[in-house]
Design a protein around this motif. Sequence first.
Motif, short mmCIF file in Angstrom:
data_model
loop_
_atom_site.label_atom_id
_atom_site.label_comp_id
_atom_site.label_asym_id
_atom_site.label_seq_id
_atom_site.Cartn_x
_atom_site.Cartn_y
_atom_site.Cartn_z
N GLY A 142 4.98 9.69 -7.44
CA GLY A 142 6.28 9.98 -8.03
C GLY A 142 7.43 9.94 -7.06
O GLY A 142 8.47 10.56 -7.28
N ARG A 143 7.28 9.19 -5.96
CA ARG A 143 8.38 9.00 -5.02
C ARG A 143 8.85 7.56 -5.12
O ARG A 143 8.10 6.70 -5.57
CB ARG A 143 7.88 9.26 -3.58
N PRO A 144 10.10 7.26 -4.71
CA PRO A 144 10.52 5.86 -4.77
C PRO A 144 9.78 4.99 -3.75
O PRO A 144 9.40 3.87 -4.03
CB PRO A 144 12.02 5.91 -4.48
N GLY A 145 9.57 5.51 -2.56
CA GLY A 145 8.87 4.73 -1.54
C GLY A 145 9.73 3.70 -0.88
O GLY A 145 10.79 3.33 -1.39
N PRO A 146 9.30 3.20 0.29
CA PRO A 146 10.06 2.18 1.01
C PRO A 146 9.88 0.83 0.34
O PRO A 146 8.92 0.63 -0.39
CB PRO A 146 9.42 2.19 2.40
N HIS B 60 0.84 -1.21 0.00
CA HIS B 60 0.00 0.00 0.00
C HIS B 60 0.87 1.26 0.00
O HIS B 60 0.70 2.16 -0.81
CB HIS B 60 -0.88 -0.06 1.25
N ARG B 61 1.86 1.27 0.90
CA ARG B 61 2.75 2.44 0.98
C ARG B 61 3.53 2.62 -0.31
O ARG B 61 3.70 3.73 -0.82
CB ARG B 61 3.75 2.28 2.13
N LYS B 62 4.05 1.47 -0.83
CA LYS B 62 4.86 1.52 -2.05
C LYS B 62 4.02 2.04 -3.22
O LYS B 62 4.48 2.91 -3.98
CB LYS B 62 5.35 0.09 -2.35
N ALA B 63 2.79 1.53 -3.34
CA ALA B 63 1.94 1.95 -4.46
C ALA B 63 1.63 3.43 -4.36
O ALA B 63 1.71 4.16 -5.36
CB ALA B 63 0.65 1.13 -4.45
N ILE B 64 1.31 3.90 -3.14
CA ILE B 64 1.01 5.32 -2.97
C ILE B 64 2.22 6.15 -3.38
O ILE B 64 2.11 7.15 -4.10
CB ILE B 64 0.61 5.62 -1.50
N ALA B 65 3.41 5.71 -2.93
CA ALA B 65 4.63 6.46 -3.24
C ALA B 65 4.85 6.52 -4.74
O ALA B 65 5.14 7.59 -5.29
CB ALA B 65 5.82 5.81 -2.54
N ARG B 66 4.71 5.38 -5.44
CA ARG B 66 4.95 5.37 -6.88
C ARG B 66 3.95 6.26 -7.62
O ARG B 66 4.30 6.96 -8.56
CB ARG B 66 4.87 3.93 -7.41
N ILE B 67 2.68 6.23 -7.18
CA ILE B 67 1.67 7.07 -7.83
C ILE B 67 2.02 8.54 -7.65
O ILE B 67 1.83 9.36 -8.54
CB ILE B 67 0.27 6.77 -7.25
N SER C 75 -5.20 1.91 -2.85
CA SER C 75 -4.00 2.75 -2.82
C SER C 75 -4.14 3.92 -3.77
O SER C 75 -3.71 5.03 -3.47
CB SER C 75 -2.77 1.92 -3.21
N PHE C 76 -4.74 3.66 -4.95
CA PHE C 76 -4.95 4.76 -5.90
C PHE C 76 -5.81 5.85 -5.28
O PHE C 76 -5.49 7.03 -5.37
CB PHE C 76 -5.60 4.23 -7.18
N VAL C 77 -6.91 5.44 -4.63
CA VAL C 77 -7.79 6.44 -4.01
C VAL C 77 -7.01 7.20 -2.94
O VAL C 77 -7.06 8.44 -2.88
CB VAL C 77 -9.03 5.75 -3.39
N CYS C 78 -6.28 6.46 -2.09
CA CYS C 78 -5.54 7.11 -1.00
C CYS C 78 -4.46 8.05 -1.54
O CYS C 78 -4.19 9.10 -0.96
CB CYS C 78 -4.89 6.07 -0.10
N ALA C 79 -3.82 7.67 -2.66
CA ALA C 79 -2.72 8.49 -3.18
C ALA C 79 -3.25 9.75 -3.84
O ALA C 79 -2.59 10.79 -3.82
CB ALA C 79 -1.92 7.69 -4.19
#
Lengths: 222, 280, 60
Positions: free
Chosen positions: B28-32, B19-26, B244-248
């Motif tokens: 434009g961050r690398p994410g954990p 979830h965190r990774k997907a939000i980060a990628r959406i 994750s898309f909604v949250c991002a």
Amino acid sequence: MNSLAVPAIGGAELHVIEFGDIVNYFSPYTAMLFAFAVLFTVIAIVSRPERQVDIAFGGDAYYTKDIQPEQLKFQRFMAIACGLATLGAVVSGDVFNFTLFTSMVGITNIGIVAAYKNRHVLNAAFQYGIVAMIATVPLFGGAAIILATTGTLSMWELFGSAIAVPLIAKAFLVLGVMGEGMAPFYVAKAEITRAPGAPYVLIIHVSSLLLFLRVVEIVLSM
Amino acid sequence: MIDFLLFAVFTGLLLHGIHRKAIARIQGRPGPPIWQEILHSLKFSFKETWIPATASEVLFVAVVLVALGIWSAALFILLLEGSILMLFGIYMLHKIVEHGLGLSSGSPYGKFGAIRSVISAASEIPLFATIGAIYFVTGSLQLSDIIAYQAANGPLLLLMPPVAAAMYIVILSKMHYSPFAIIEAKEIVSGNRTEHFGVWRAALDVAFSLKTFVLLYAFVLIFIGGIPFAAVLVLMLLLLLSLSFVCALCPMLSPYDTVTMQSLATALVAVYLVAVVVIA
Amino acid sequence: MGTGVTGAICIAAGASAALDMLPLWGAGLLIVVAFPFFVVLLGLWWNASEGEGDIPFIGY
């Protein structure tokens, strides 16, 4: 003699406790609600209240709000009373007893915060009391309509398919319980929870959620 | 059973990581890395731990245990295909956990989180409407009956899309970083979890990962029905990615907007329910 | 100590359910009671605790 209509949505009947014509029963569902009410009543009995930390405005200073022993005793007594009323409501096998315990929960909820002398909390408790009192009209009205149309208040009779309970009675029951502190009518309750004494204030919330869960089962079964 | 519980814990933590990774990628961050939440929970469990001096000790610890207990119970209800009424009950009891977490420490931020948790109680009502609609259509609340009904009549997702949407909103409102996550919003530090650190926090992470697993699993079972477990896991992952898309993409709503949105969702489901009853 | 006991209860309940010695709901109930204590006690057993209670975080 006492066997719930099959299929009862709360699960099969496990145990029946009779006090004369007042009959309480446990199904897996009501047993779960009962266990939860017992758990939080025990927590209210054994735990000390927290001391709320407040920040003095405009500085680094903070102070804690301590609860006086007399107030603590009263809050704890009311919380236990509220827990017992919840216990009665969740295992009740009789619609009238359920409504009676529900209105008792409303009263004890005010009692829990009434001893705390803070204008905002007392105002909120007053407003909550008005809503809860108004809600007892549809609550008892629902039970009265059920008695008038079906001639019984026993859930063993009402849960069977032989008796049709009018929709308005079901709606009144749900409305009555929601008035004790569920979604659209809970506005004053949010302010009530600002009062210190977390284990006791928590019972306010436990009781209204458990009552709502129980009324959902009753209304869907009828 | 314990093996499935442990599997659910680690899968749930992994889902949180995804979830965190997907939000980060959406965004434009690398994410954990996706296993970050597993490492987090382990890290918290090694940290120095005490009970705050101002806290109500018993309640402070008890709510953590209750959180773990209710979500393990919820998992077993799904595993044994029990009653979704009980699942609904446990979801409501989670509210008390949120509330107790915030109030028990005496911290002002925890208290704000707890009060927000009370006013966002509107998120429970869509679930009630969902349960009512499912009972009306399938005639049972046993998960085994609902799965059998779907095997005969096709998935409920296609039969009653608005009800599925209501449950989707319910799950969304419990996700981290969700637009409805006002109880742990950053303007009140971590909301009701502010004071639960170290071992308490690790235990809560375990409980919340179970919660995520259970809610996603329940959605798949209730609305899609009996399919092989591997397919269930894939569908859970897809569901999570949509969340994750909604949250991002959505900003966090203010508390009053949250309640308004949730009440509107409830009203829509209520209208749909009335329409279904009238047509039937 | 507590960690071992609660962990053993969880494993025993899971094993006896798998071997049909205990009904599934009974094993579930045991695990639901024991598992929370196991998780918390496990953390409290291996954490690095020396500290006394402190006041809550009140902002920077």
